[in-house]
Write an enzyme that holds these catalytic residues in place. Structure first.
Site, PDB file in Angstrom:
ATOM      1  N   LYS A  52      37.136 -41.926 -29.841  1.00 50.62           N
ATOM      2  CA  LYS A  52      37.142 -42.049 -28.381  1.00 50.62           C
ATOM      3  C   LYS A  52      35.932 -41.326 -27.782  1.00 50.62           C
ATOM      4  O   LYS A  52      35.246 -41.862 -26.901  1.00 50.62           O
ATOM      5  CB  LYS A  52      38.454 -41.486 -27.803  1.00 50.62           C
ATOM      6  CG  LYS A  52      39.653 -42.381 -28.112  1.00 50.62           C
ATOM      7  CD  LYS A  52      41.005 -41.764 -27.751  1.00 50.62           C
ATOM      8  CE  LYS A  52      42.118 -42.695 -28.237  1.00 50.62           C
ATOM      9  NZ  LYS A  52      43.469 -42.264 -27.866  1.00 50.62           N
ATOM     10  N   GLN A  96      46.306 -36.543 -26.539  1.00 51.65           N
ATOM     11  CA  GLN A  96      46.619 -37.393 -27.688  1.00 51.65           C
ATOM     12  C   GLN A  96      48.048 -37.133 -28.176  1.00 51.65           C
ATOM     13  O   GLN A  96      48.479 -35.995 -28.318  1.00 51.65           O
ATOM     14  CB  GLN A  96      45.608 -37.112 -28.813  1.00 51.65           C
ATOM     15  CG  GLN A  96      45.694 -38.048 -30.002  1.00 51.65           C
ATOM     16  CD  GLN A  96      45.218 -39.474 -29.715  1.00 51.65           C
ATOM     17  OE1 GLN A  96      44.519 -39.725 -28.730  1.00 51.65           O
ATOM     18  NE2 GLN A  96      45.594 -40.406 -30.559  1.00 51.65           N
ATOM     19  N   ASP A 119      45.489 -43.099 -19.617  1.00 56.70           N
ATOM     20  CA  ASP A 119      46.391 -43.644 -20.644  1.00 56.70           C
ATOM     21  C   ASP A 119      47.479 -44.519 -20.021  1.00 56.70           C
ATOM     22  O   ASP A 119      48.130 -45.293 -20.711  1.00 56.70           O
ATOM     23  CB  ASP A 119      47.104 -42.481 -21.365  1.00 56.70           C
ATOM     24  CG  ASP A 119      46.561 -42.251 -22.759  1.00 56.70           C
ATOM     25  OD1 ASP A 119      46.053 -43.208 -23.365  1.00 56.70           O
ATOM     26  OD2 ASP A 119      46.668 -41.097 -23.232  1.00 56.70           O
TER      27      ASP A 119
HETATM   28  N1  L34 Z   1      47.667 -40.290 -25.568  1.00 52.31           N
HETATM   29  N2  L34 Z   1      47.976 -41.010 -27.732  1.00 52.31           N
HETATM   30  C1  L34 Z   1      47.519 -41.248 -26.508  1.00 52.31           C
HETATM   31  N3  L34 Z   1      46.899 -42.403 -26.171  1.00 52.31           N
HETATM   32  C2  L34 Z   1      46.724 -43.364 -27.096  1.00 52.31           C
HETATM   33  O1  L34 Z   1      46.184 -44.538 -26.736  1.00 52.31           O
HETATM   34  C3  L34 Z   1      47.158 -43.139 -28.401  1.00 52.31           C
HETATM   35  N4  L34 Z   1      46.964 -44.040 -29.427  1.00 52.31           N
HETATM   36  C4  L34 Z   1      48.002 -44.187 -30.447  1.00 52.31           C
HETATM   37  C5  L34 Z   1      48.344 -42.788 -30.954  1.00 52.31           C
HETATM   38  N5  L34 Z   1      48.369 -41.777 -29.920  1.00 52.31           N
HETATM   39  C6  L34 Z   1      47.825 -41.947 -28.689  1.00 52.31           C
HETATM   40  C7  L34 Z   1      45.764 -44.345 -29.957  1.00 52.31           C
HETATM   41  O2  L34 Z   1      44.697 -44.074 -29.434  1.00 52.31           O
HETATM   42  C8  L34 Z   1      47.313 -45.045 -31.487  1.00 52.31           C
HETATM   43  N6  L34 Z   1      45.909 -45.025 -31.130  1.00 52.31           N
HETATM   44  C9  L34 Z   1      44.886 -45.598 -31.902  1.00 52.31           C
HETATM   45  C10 L34 Z   1      43.573 -45.639 -31.463  1.00 52.31           C
HETATM   46  C11 L34 Z   1      42.576 -46.201 -32.226  1.00 52.31           C
HETATM   47  C12 L34 Z   1      42.850 -46.725 -33.443  1.00 52.31           C
HETATM   48  C13 L34 Z   1      44.153 -46.697 -33.912  1.00 52.31           C
HETATM   49  C14 L34 Z   1      45.160 -46.140 -33.137  1.00 52.31           C
HETATM   50  C15 L34 Z   1      41.742 -47.289 -34.256  1.00 52.31           C
HETATM   51  O3  L34 Z   1      40.606 -47.246 -33.849  1.00 52.31           O
HETATM   52  N7  L34 Z   1      42.020 -47.824 -35.437  1.00 52.31           N
HETATM   53  C16 L34 Z   1      41.011 -48.363 -36.319  1.00 52.31           C
HETATM   54  C17 L34 Z   1      41.053 -47.640 -37.645  1.00 52.31           C
HETATM   55  C18 L34 Z   1      40.678 -46.213 -37.500  1.00 52.31           C
HETATM   56  C19 L34 Z   1      40.968 -45.404 -38.745  1.00 52.31           C
HETATM   57  O4  L34 Z   1      40.183 -45.496 -39.688  1.00 52.31           O
HETATM   58  O5  L34 Z   1      41.964 -44.698 -38.751  1.00 52.31           O
HETATM   59  C20 L34 Z   1      41.266 -49.840 -36.494  1.00 52.31           C
HETATM   60  O6  L34 Z   1      40.310 -50.567 -36.768  1.00 52.31           O
HETATM   61  O7  L34 Z   1      42.428 -50.244 -36.385  1.00 52.31           O
END
Ligand code: L34
Length: 293
Positions: A52, A96, A119
């Site tokens: 982020k 988070q 959020d």
């Molecule tokens: N406050 N907490 C708050 N806001 C959010 O919007 C989140 N979330 C969830 C968990 N807690 C939170 C996220 O940001 C899940 N989440 C999230 C964000 C990004 C990715 C996955 C979950 C992401 O970029 N995933 C990548 C893989 C990254 C890796 O290697 O781990 C993808 O391509 O899916």
């Protein structure tokens, strides 16, 4: 038939290009500012928060990353939130989730100024969302809607089945998709752990959205030919040879893609969209604070 792969990475890239231009055009009026607050050392949370901040930086958004140790008291966290509520450089505050057990999550989310709640988790924004009023939409559901809209998936009148009833994904995405809006107007069914006959529902879905947090839970024999699958799950199922986390979605990608018309991959599907929608909300917030929206 093999499904069209709906790339969140590519779609997110296009939106980020738009945002970057918008941030540049705003520069002499306001620099959008985001703070991410992470409590503890959960590796998944660390990686999401880092992504982020990196994305914010790349778009010209001012971003601050606050990391507190796992023993931080609720009182100290609330005080930090209050500090950023009063910080004029900051237009978006993200705490988070999940938080350590000794901290009351609802209390912390309630403490964020709703005007900085990028959020979309504050009860005021949740209420506005349900009523279809102007608000910050929660990032993952918003990302799912954008992905559907920009991939040309018709949602109006579609049978949408959502698996998972979390406050972050299942409940809001189901709610948004039944509204009279872009990527809405669907007939929505929301399934959860107490659903009697899950397969009955998943098999009639035109669009199946899975946010259950269970790796490879949905198999090919649970979907119909031609379904559009949005896989929200990001499950860490091991470690690759290079030492990185090995990820799996909630949908068994290899088999389901042979039946689906379109499917999102993990990684590279909804995840990048979540981060991008956070940027969009932060820019929106800055414009509102500057009286430009
Ligand atoms: N406050 N907490 C708050 N806001 C959010 O919007 C989140 N979330 C969830 C968990 N807690 C939170 C996220 O940001 C899940 N989440 C999230 C964000 C990004 C990715 C996955 C979950 C992401 O970029 N995933 C990548 C893989 C990254 C890796 O290697 O781990 C993808 O391509 O899916």
């Amino acid at each position: 038939m093999s499904a069209k792969i709906i790339s969140g990475t590519e779609t997110a890239k296009a939106i980020k290009e738009e945002l970057k231009k918008e941030v540049a055009a705003l520069a002499d009026k306001v620099v959008p500012g985001l703070v991410t607050i992470l409590v503890g050392e959960d590796p998944a949370s660390q990686s999401y928060v880092a992504a982020k901040n990196k994305t914010a930086h790349a778009l010209g958004i001012h971003s601050e990353q606050k990391t507190l140790d796992a023993e931080t008291s609720e009182e100290d966290l609330l005080a930090l939130v209050e500090k950023y509520n009063n910080d004029e450089k900051i237009h978006g505050i993200l705490v988070q989730l999940p938080l350590p057990k000794h901290i009351d999550e609802a209390k912390v989310l309630n403490a964020i100024n709703p005007d900085k709640d990028v959020d979309g988790f504050h009860p005021v924004n949740v209420g506005r969302m349900v009523l279809g009023e102007q608000c910050f939409l929660p990032c993952t559901p918003h990302g799912v809607l954008e992905l559907l809209a920009r991939s040309g998936v018709e949602t109006s009148g579609a049978e949408v089945v959502v698996v998972g009833r979390s406050n972050i994904v299942g409940k809001p995405v189901a709610n948004l998709m039944l509204q009279k809006r872009e990527a809405g107007n669907a007939t929505v069914t929301l399934c959860h752990t107490r659903t009697k006959d899950m397969d009955f529902h998943t098999k009639r879905a035109d669009i199946l959205i899975v946010a259950a947090g269970v790796a490879n839970m949905i198999k090919a024999d649970q979907v119909k030919e031609g379904v559009v699958v949005i896989d929200v799950g990001v499950n860490r199922i091991g470690v690759t040879e290079s030492g990185k986390a090995k990820l799996a979605g909630d949908v068994e990608f290899e088999s389901v893609k042979e039946k689906a018309a379109a499917i999102t991959p993990v990684p590279g599907g909804v995840g990048p969209m979540t981060i991008t929608m956070l940027m969009k909300n932060t820019v929106q917030s800055a414009k509102q604070f500057a009286g430009l929206a």
